[in-house]
Design an enzyme around this catalytic site. Structure first.
Site, PDB file in Angstrom:
ATOM      1  N   HIS A  59      46.389  31.856  31.623  1.00  0.00           N
ATOM      2  CA  HIS A  59      45.115  31.180  31.938  1.00  0.00           C
ATOM      3  C   HIS A  59      44.596  30.457  30.706  1.00  0.00           C
ATOM      4  CE1 HIS A  59      41.642  30.301  34.361  1.00  0.00           C
ATOM      5  NE2 HIS A  59      40.833  30.747  33.426  1.00  0.00           N
ATOM      6  N   HIS A  61      42.239  26.879  29.354  1.00  0.00           N
ATOM      7  CA  HIS A  61      41.529  25.595  29.454  1.00  0.00           C
ATOM      8  C   HIS A  61      41.673  25.003  28.051  1.00  0.00           C
ATOM      9  CE1 HIS A  61      39.632  27.072  33.139  1.00  0.00           C
ATOM     10  NE2 HIS A  61      39.311  28.163  32.476  1.00  0.00           N
ATOM     11  N   ARG A  82      28.189  27.714  28.796  1.00  0.00           N
ATOM     12  CA  ARG A  82      28.776  26.687  29.654  1.00  0.00           C
ATOM     13  C   ARG A  82      28.171  25.306  29.362  1.00  0.00           C
ATOM     14  NH1 ARG A  82      28.733  26.350  36.221  1.00  0.00           N
ATOM     15  NH2 ARG A  82      26.587  25.761  35.779  1.00  0.00           N
ATOM     16  N   TYR A 121      40.742  20.993  35.418  1.00  0.00           N
ATOM     17  CA  TYR A 121      39.779  20.398  36.367  1.00  0.00           C
ATOM     18  C   TYR A 121      39.062  19.158  35.861  1.00  0.00           C
ATOM     19  CZ  TYR A 121      36.665  23.515  33.692  1.00  0.00           C
ATOM     20  OH  TYR A 121      36.005  24.174  32.692  1.00  0.00           O
ATOM     21  N   HIS A 230      39.268  31.504  39.741  1.00  0.00           N
ATOM     22  CA  HIS A 230      38.308  32.338  39.002  1.00  0.00           C
ATOM     23  C   HIS A 230      37.585  33.215  40.012  1.00  0.00           C
ATOM     24  CE1 HIS A 230      37.905  28.919  35.830  1.00  0.00           C
ATOM     25  NE2 HIS A 230      38.520  29.926  35.241  1.00  0.00           N
ATOM     26  N   GLU A 233      33.780  36.642  37.991  1.00  0.00           N
ATOM     27  CA  GLU A 233      33.636  36.806  36.535  1.00  0.00           C
ATOM     28  C   GLU A 233      32.210  37.224  36.202  1.00  0.00           C
ATOM     29  OE1 GLU A 233      34.512  33.243  34.305  1.00  0.00           O
ATOM     30  OE2 GLU A 233      34.373  34.243  32.362  1.00  0.00           O
ATOM     31  N   HIS A 267      40.115  36.982  36.044  1.00  0.00           N
ATOM     32  CA  HIS A 267      38.998  37.852  35.628  1.00  0.00           C
ATOM     33  C   HIS A 267      38.846  39.059  36.565  1.00  0.00           C
ATOM     34  CE1 HIS A 267      38.007  34.896  32.655  1.00  0.00           C
ATOM     35  NE2 HIS A 267      37.691  33.989  33.558  1.00  0.00           N
ATOM     36  N   ASP A 318      42.440  31.913  27.988  1.00  0.00           N
ATOM     37  CA  ASP A 318      41.294  31.299  28.658  1.00  0.00           C
ATOM     38  C   ASP A 318      40.522  30.330  27.767  1.00  0.00           C
ATOM     39  OD1 ASP A 318      39.201  30.699  30.331  1.00  0.00           O
ATOM     40  OD2 ASP A 318      38.454  32.733  30.560  1.00  0.00           O
TER      41      ASP A 318
END
Ligand SMILES: [Zn+2]
Length: 445
Positions: A59, A61, A82, A121, A230, A233, A267, A318
């Protein structure tokens, strides 16, 4: 090398450390594993230390690497983190993303990773306008992995909404294809390569309306492709899902045909007993990302119960707070020790299986992750003579690797028979720290 022999001072053969093993390699695969070879055969490439099957980072990003060392001062939550992450996402272009991902994947190779699952994404230009090549971003990641010498499963991610019944916010517009059907049409244009497979992902139950989940699942099913999601989480996601649909995210996925042996929940942190039974009973995998989960204060997922229920475990870095699969593996065990105040939930062998064969299987590379004839010639060698690893007997190499080594102890990485990292140096990306520094500076200027 296309054909030749590697001589391993020590080899991890899945259940034991064996001294003196010769691996014959041809056309990217292992053709023979010869034990009891005391000295390197003439012409063999010598790998000193303990050689393990290549590690799978299930996993990733890649762009989150630009946040390392930031967002640590002060308080905050997953949701405030975020916002900072979105400010980096806003700046990505196919060129800057390619440069960053190439450096990040090179860092992974230096850490013994031979395959990455990129949960991707950021598809379109800011505002949501497609690029002239609608897969310019995904193709940039596939090219980056090739240049860094590792395998990639591009988990092309469907991301359509900000939350239940909410349109994407201004940061998220570039993630969205508008509908799952349009997502599928774009994904169908992606091509596989020797080093690259195409998988799929549902960003989360927040980001794909329930009525469109089955479209993604059907696309994956038709191609027998991995499908990642996901899952739970954050408790806020569970609360919102219960309010919108009267059921947990796991139940919602089950009701729309998303669960199954090619599906992996990432997760799987805040689950009910029924969720655990649904995931385990369907053979859905679990990808734990312990260094990120602790960095973001997510909580500790029920990995022991999930595995016992039938969910195979894999590991991912991740957000790349660190890239170190040994740390991910031991963190899963050590989290469980802290939670239960008992030791010994997984053996080193079981943790290496999560980081190796089971991680590869979660990414659709079932033929990797073991040192046996017919497997892909993907392996990595950990030094047993560094300040961290010197001392224990070599036969305890698996325990040393999992409980003492770090990514800095990786000496060699071989992918498809090709020596990508030799003596701690990446052979394709000559100065990985500089490549990282430049790529990150471009995105944070
Ligand atoms: Zn993630």
């Amino acid at each position: 090398m296309t054909k030749g022999t590697y001589w391993l001072e020590h080899a991890w053969l899945g259940d034991r450390v064996e001294p003196g093993v010769a691996l014959d390699v041809a056309d990217g695969r292992i053709t023979a594993v010869r034990e009891g070879v005391d000295a390197p055969p003439p012409g063999a490439e010598v790998l000193r230390g303990l050689t393990l099957p290549g590690l799978a980072n299930a996993h990733s990003h890649a762009f989150h690497r630009a946040l390392r060392g930031t967002v640590q001062v002060g308080s905050g939550t997953f949701w405030t983190w975020r916002e900072v992450m979105y400010s980096v996402a806003d700046r990505l272009t196919p060129d800057t993303y390619h440069a960053l991902a190439r450096a990040v994947y090179a860092e992974m190779a230096l850490a013994g990773v031979t395959a990455v699952g990129e949960f991707h994404y950021v598809h379109h230009a800011p505002g949501g306008t497609p690029y002239a090549d609608p897969n310019a971003m995904g193709e940039a990641l596939i090219a980056a992995a090739a240049e860094a010498g590792i395998r990639i499963t591009l988990l092309d991610t469907c991301y359509l909404s900000a939350g239940f019944g909410e349109a994407p916010n201004r940061h998220q517009q570039r993630f969205s294809d508008g509908s799952a059907e349009d997502w599928a049409a774009r994904c169908s244009l992606l091509k596989e390569h020797d080093h690259a497979r195409i998988g799929t992902a549902i960003h989360s139950v927040r980001a794909v309306p329930a009525g469109q989940l089955a479209t993604v699942a059907a696309w994956a099913e038709e191609r027998r492709a991995p499908l990642h999601v996901h899952l739970s989480e954050q408790t806020a996601e569970n609360d919102a899902c219960l309010a919108a649909h009267g059921r947990t995210p796991t139940r919602l996925l089950a009701d729309h045909g998303v669960l199954g042996p090619r599906t992996t929940g990432v997760h799987n942190t805040h689950l009910t007993d029924e969720d655990i039974a649904l995931l385990g009973g369907s053979g859905t995998g679990t990808c734990m990302c312990p260094t990120t989960e602790r960095d973001l204060a997510d909580g500790i997922g029920p990995a022991v119960a999930l595995q016992r229920a039938g969910s195979p475990l894999s590991l991912g870095s991740d957000s790349h707070a660190v890239i170190d699969l040994f740390e991910e593996a031991r963190a899963m065990e050590l989290n469980e020790r802290l939670r239960t105040r008992t030791r010994g939930h997984w053996t080193a062998a079981a943790l290496l299986r999560a980081a190796g064969a089971d991680g590869h299987a979660a990414l659709g590379w079932e033929e990797a992750g073991t040192l046996e004839p017919g497997a892909l010639a993907d392996f990595t060698t950990v030094a047993l003579d560094s300040v961290r690893t010197a001392g224990p007997l070599p036969r305890l190499g698996a325990e040393t690797a999992v409980f003492a080594a770090t990514a800095a102890d990786v000496r060699h990485t071989v992918v498809g028979g090709r020596h990508v990292v030799r003596d701690g140096h990446h052979r394709l990306v000559p100065d990985v720290p500089q490549a990282l520094a430049r790529a990150v500076a471009d995105l944070r200027a």
